[in-house]
Design a protein around this motif. Sequence first.
Motif, PDB file in Angstrom:
ATOM      1  N   ILE A 292      36.433  49.366  39.130  1.00 36.51           N
ATOM      2  CA  ILE A 292      36.498  48.972  40.531  1.00 36.51           C
ATOM      3  C   ILE A 292      37.702  49.699  41.103  1.00 36.51           C
TER       4      ILE A 292
ATOM      5  N   ILE B  73      41.632  38.454  37.575  1.00 36.33           N
ATOM      6  CA  ILE B  73      40.861  38.162  38.777  1.00 36.33           C
ATOM      7  C   ILE B  73      39.405  37.934  38.386  1.00 36.33           C
TER       8      ILE B  73
ATOM      9  N   PHE C 105      35.412  38.138  39.350  1.00 36.25           N
ATOM     10  CA  PHE C 105      34.534  38.911  40.217  1.00 36.25           C
ATOM     11  C   PHE C 105      33.143  38.927  39.616  1.00 36.25           C
ATOM     12  N   SER C 106      32.172  39.204  40.458  1.00 38.55           N
ATOM     13  CA  SER C 106      30.792  39.360  40.025  1.00 38.55           C
ATOM     14  C   SER C 106      30.301  40.721  40.492  1.00 38.55           C
ATOM     15  N   LEU C 107      29.676  41.439  39.616  1.00 39.81           N
ATOM     16  CA  LEU C 107      29.071  42.715  39.982  1.00 39.81           C
ATOM     17  C   LEU C 107      27.594  42.441  40.223  1.00 39.81           C
ATOM     18  N   THR C 108      27.234  42.380  41.509  1.00 37.70           N
ATOM     19  CA  THR C 108      25.873  41.994  41.856  1.00 37.70           C
ATOM     20  C   THR C 108      25.000  43.161  42.271  1.00 37.70           C
TER      21      THR C 108
END
Length: 79
Positions: free
Chosen positions: A37, A67, A69-72
């Motif tokens: 990212i 942190i 987070f979601s990778l969608t």
Amino acid sequence: MPGETNLIIPVPAAEPVVARHRARFDPSAADGAPAHITVLGPFLDLDAITRDLLARLRRLFETVGPIGFSLTRVGRFPG
């Protein structure tokens, strides 16, 4: 751009999903950059990166916890 740097968060777990896309569309993959990212890009020219700066960045990021987070989706920018 040659000599340009970026601040990134490596995401090794994403590599199996995005490797094929990165090989085709992301020149940084061929240069050995991991799935990631981008936090800030461009950051500084490579010749502006000093040991002191790296130490300061290390200290800064040590103060930040993990942190979530979601990778969608897979995307690229600009566009």
